[in-house]
Enzyme design. Sequence first.
Site: not given
Ligand code: 5GP
Ligand code: ZN
Length: 110
Positions: A46, A99
């Site tokens: 993390h 990520h």
């Molecule tokens: P961020 O906005 O933080 O850069 O992107 C987070 C991404 O994680 C988003 O595109 C969202 O759709 C994805 N995401 C959130 N929760 C989950 C989950 O439980 N499983 C998967 N596969 N994707 C997730």
């Molecule tokens: Zn984490």
Amino acid sequence: MDNCIFCKIVRGELPADVVYENDNLLAFRDINPLAPTHVVVITKKHFTFLDDLTEAEIQLAGEILLTIKQVAHKLGVAGAYKVVTNCGERAGQMVPHLHFHVLAGKKFAP
Ligand code: 5GP
Ligand code: ZN
């Protein structure tokens, strides 16, 4: 990180459509895809976001980039993909676990 969604995926407590895994990284399909190919490559350890990486993670940082390339090749989108990391809420980060989005299969705005 007990309540972190992506840590839960790493621990196998939440399901994910995993496309690649090694000792340090995991790649799985985004639950809400913004393109025909949309995976996220995450560190198994993390970190909140890119700003958390230091010189101590220089090897991991390199591995992230080469793994993104490998994942793109595996998914058949070599030479035709976009990589995005949102660093912080003000940049649109919703999941506070480092990520990288790998997106392909549609025309993106320049
Ligand atoms: P961020 O906005 O933080 O850069 O992107 C987070 C991404 O994680 C988003 O595109 C969202 O759709 C994805 N995401 C959130 N929760 C989950 C989950 O439980 N499983 C998967 N596969 N994707 C997730
Ligand atoms: Zn984490």
